[in-house]
Design a protein around this motif. Structure first.
Motif, short mmCIF file in Angstrom:
data_model
loop_
_atom_site.label_atom_id
_atom_site.label_comp_id
_atom_site.label_asym_id
_atom_site.label_seq_id
_atom_site.Cartn_x
_atom_site.Cartn_y
_atom_site.Cartn_z
N ALA A 192 50.76 -78.63 33.11
CA ALA A 192 49.32 -78.59 32.85
C ALA A 192 48.78 -77.16 32.86
N ARG A 193 49.19 -76.37 33.84
CA ARG A 193 48.66 -75.02 33.95
C ARG A 193 49.21 -74.11 32.86
N MET A 228 33.69 -68.36 35.09
CA MET A 228 34.81 -68.01 35.95
C MET A 228 35.79 -69.16 36.15
N MET A 229 35.32 -70.39 35.93
CA MET A 229 36.26 -71.52 36.02
C MET A 229 37.38 -71.37 34.99
N ALA A 253 40.87 -70.56 36.08
CA ALA A 253 41.63 -71.52 36.90
C ALA A 253 43.14 -71.53 36.64
N PRO A 254 43.58 -71.59 35.37
CA PRO A 254 45.04 -71.66 35.18
C PRO A 254 45.78 -70.39 35.58
N MET A 262 45.37 -72.46 43.95
CA MET A 262 44.75 -73.77 44.02
C MET A 262 43.24 -73.72 44.29
N LEU A 263 42.81 -72.75 45.11
CA LEU A 263 41.38 -72.68 45.42
C LEU A 263 40.61 -71.83 44.43
N GLY A 264 41.32 -71.25 43.45
CA GLY A 264 40.65 -70.51 42.40
C GLY A 264 39.88 -69.30 42.90
N ILE A 265 40.44 -68.59 43.86
CA ILE A 265 39.75 -67.41 44.38
C ILE A 265 40.04 -66.22 43.47
N GLU A 266 38.96 -65.64 42.92
CA GLU A 266 39.10 -64.61 41.91
C GLU A 266 39.27 -63.24 42.54
#
Lengths: 336, 272
Positions: free
Chosen positions: B80-81, B107-108, B111-112, B116-120
């Motif tokens: 998926a990613r 910013m979403m 995500a890929p 997992m927590l999507g910390i930028e």
């Protein structure tokens, strides 16, 4: 330029700090409130094991503390359950109680009580089975696309809830002995038979659920944009949805099997927190745990202290606060 | 000026078919190849299968028949990613149930590329800023998505897709809700990303003139089958378009250059 996302760490820390302080304050009120009284010094002495007043010490340890902790766990679980349902169904009015999932758990639990099963794991397993069954029915009735429509989802929930209510009444009418009183009190949301071992068992069940849900909080953000969008950004939508639904019904049914039916917490808390903190689930998940816990501890204080004698079931308090808010929210969504 | 021919096509579809649950065919044994780095525009009447084709390429629908390969690798074999790092998808519209801000939505797109927590990190934020500037939504960064106009939301959606840094971008009627200035800006942007970064753009559009002016290749779909595939000058042929769309049209040459220009013909101009 990107203030809202650039500071997740500090933002999360600030939110945790404030809400933890609120929870500690709520717990203090919870420990201090009661006919036997209790001051700050007394509570600290009692909790650290150096009591001056043995009677108050026993009251705090065996009556108030288990109750405060159980209320906190219940509030945290139900708020978080509401938050997860709202994210998955993309509907800010979704909540385990309103959708009938709590009702399904209650049917399972009552059957467990009637069969004379032990609280753990017997009644809890029955409650879990009941909540999964209603969840299945809910998905079958409001399948896929129509799921996004608030009306169809809520209507299905109301029907499932009504059906659960009828089954519960039927089960109650079948009970004649002392179990009847147990069931009725438990149904109204009852925290009066809290013990530290109950609290420990519930905590051991729901704490891993909290962690699992927090780990999926960013996926919940992406899901808010719709399942196609989430999938196109690398979320395994089916796996995440199934995991979150099962974990949520597991923890909600555990809470229901200990505390009975307490409604609307999962609506009130996530909604208020979303208003203040915004829609980022990475902040909302821990915030709902702490905020829901504080709210329920305070509801329980009201339930214990409002009536001059005896107490009101805590579910009555939460419903009296929550149901009007629900109607207000429903009206507001209609207008948009 | 044209990008160098790449050895592996960005997307290959062979004999793909798709039917609704009631058995109605949407796509019927369709085979196409989208060369890497090109601007590929899918046109066709309503219900001709354009969106279905796009969703199959993005793996938002399960392939029922045939094969689709993304950069030489079967689409079903992507995680998926990994697929999300290869392909970004811009839908016709995005739900706005929850009040995310423009910056949060853009910013979403990271995500890929994130945990997992999507910390930028700082680099991700820079990519997000650049994406917002490109799509012309930087000034909206702190506004709530649900309080924007349809056209502004569409541009936010495009910024999010750019932020995803894909190799291929699939867009479903991205210009339908935009004013003329923003239509040209979005099309120019896609053309520029193709030229400068080798991005492959696959776009569904109802605007035949935008297709004529921007597409390297046009796919004309009719009832789930190919009714024309090639450069706009070949596909946008008056007789062919009239047959497919079932209405009289006028096609001449654009004064801007060597592209066909398609005119709709009002009923009152037709002989009784």
């Amino acid at each position: 330029m990107i203030p809202t996302v650039s500071r997740l760490g500090p933002r999360l820390a600030a939110v945790l700090l404030v809400l933890t302080a609120a929870l500690i304050l709520a717990c203090y009120v919870g420990l201090a409130a009661g006919p036997a009284g209790g001051g700050f010094r007394m509570i600290v002495q009692s909790l650290t094991g150096h009591p001056e007043n043995q009677l108050l010490h026993d009251i705090i340890w065996h009556l108030r503390l288990p109750r405060v902790l159980l209320a906190a766990l219940l509030g945290a679980t139900l708020s978080l359950g509401g938050l997860v349902f709202q994210a998955l169904l993309r509907n800010p009015l979704a909540e385990p109680y309103i959708l009938g999932v709590s009702g399904g758990a209650a049917i399972g639990a009552i059957i467990g009580i009637l069969l004379g099963l032990a609280h753990f794991p017997g009644i809890w397993v029955m409650a879990f089975a009941g909540s999964l069954a209603t969840l299945g029915v809910l998905f079958f009735v409001a399948a896929d696309r129509s799921m996004l429509r608030a009306e169809s989802l809520l209507l299905s929930g109301v029907m499932i809830n009504a059906f659960c209510g009828a089954v519960i009444m039927f089960l109650i009418s079948m009970a004649h002995d002392s179990r009847l009183h147990n069931i009725i009190f438990w149904l109204m949301g009852d925290l009066s038979n809290a013990t530290l071992s109950n609290v420990a068992a519930l905590a051991a069940t729901v704490a891993p659920c909290f962690v699992l849900i927090f780990a999926r909080s960013h996926a919940m953000n992406l899901l808010a944009l719709g399942s196609d969008m989430a999938r196109s950004m690398g979320v395994d939508v089916r796996a995440v949805t199934v995991l979150l639904l099962i974990v949520t019904s597991l923890m909600v049914s555990a809470a229901v099997s200990y505390c009975g039916l307490v409604g609307f917490v999962g609506l009130v808390i996530p909604h208020l927190l979303r208003l203040v903190l915004g829609p980022d689930h990475r902040v909302l998940v821990p915030a709902c745990i702490l905020g829901g816990a504080s709210f329920m501890v305070l509801c329980d204080v009201l339930a214990r202290t409002l009536p001059p004698q005896g107490e009101i079931p805590v579910g009555v308090i939460s419903a009296m606060i929550g149901a009007p808010l629900f109607i207000y929210l429903l009206r507001r969504t209609r207008k948009v | 000026m044209a990008p160098p021919p790449a050895t592996t096509p960005a997307i290959t579809a062979e004999g793909i078919g798709h039917a609704y649950a009631d058995g109605r065919k949407v796509l019927d044994r369709l085979s196409i190849e989208v060369p890497a780095g090109r601007f590929f525009i899918i046109i066709g009447p309503n219900g001709s299968g354009k969106t279905t084709l796009l969703k199959l390429m993005a793996r938002l629908l399960t392939l029922q028949e045939g094969r689709i390969a993304i950069m030489g690798r079967a689409v079903s074999r992507y995680g998926a990613r990994r697929l999300a790092r290869a392909i970004a998808y811009v839908p016709q519209s995005v739900p706005t149930t929850f009040a995310f801000t423009v910056a949060q939505v853009v910013m979403m797109g990271r995500a890929p590329h994130l945990g997992m927590l999507g910390i930028e990190g700082a680099a991700d934020l820079e990519i997000g800023r650049e994406a917002m500037a490109m799509a012309g939504v930087a000034h909206l960064a702190d506004r709530r998505l649900d309080r924007l106009s349809g056209g502004e939301r569409q541009r936010v959606s495009i910024a999010r897709a750019i932020c995803q840094q894909p190799r291929i971008m699939l867009l479903d009627e991205p210009t339908a809700t935009l004013d003329p200035a923003h239509q040209v800006r979005v099309m120019d942007l896609m053309e520029r990303l193709g030229r400068e970064q080798g991005l492959t753009v696959v776009m569904v559009s109802h605007d035949l003139n935008l297709a004529a002016m921007y597409a390297d290749q046009v796919l004309l779909l009719n009832q789930g089958r190919t009714a024309g595939l090639g450069p706009p000058s070949e596909v946008l042929d008056c007789a062919r378009l009239e047959t497919v769309y079932g209405c009289p049209l006028l096609v001449d040459q654009s004064p801007l250059g060597n592209y066909p220009r398609v005119h709709l013909v009002p009923g009152r101009h037709l002989k009784p």
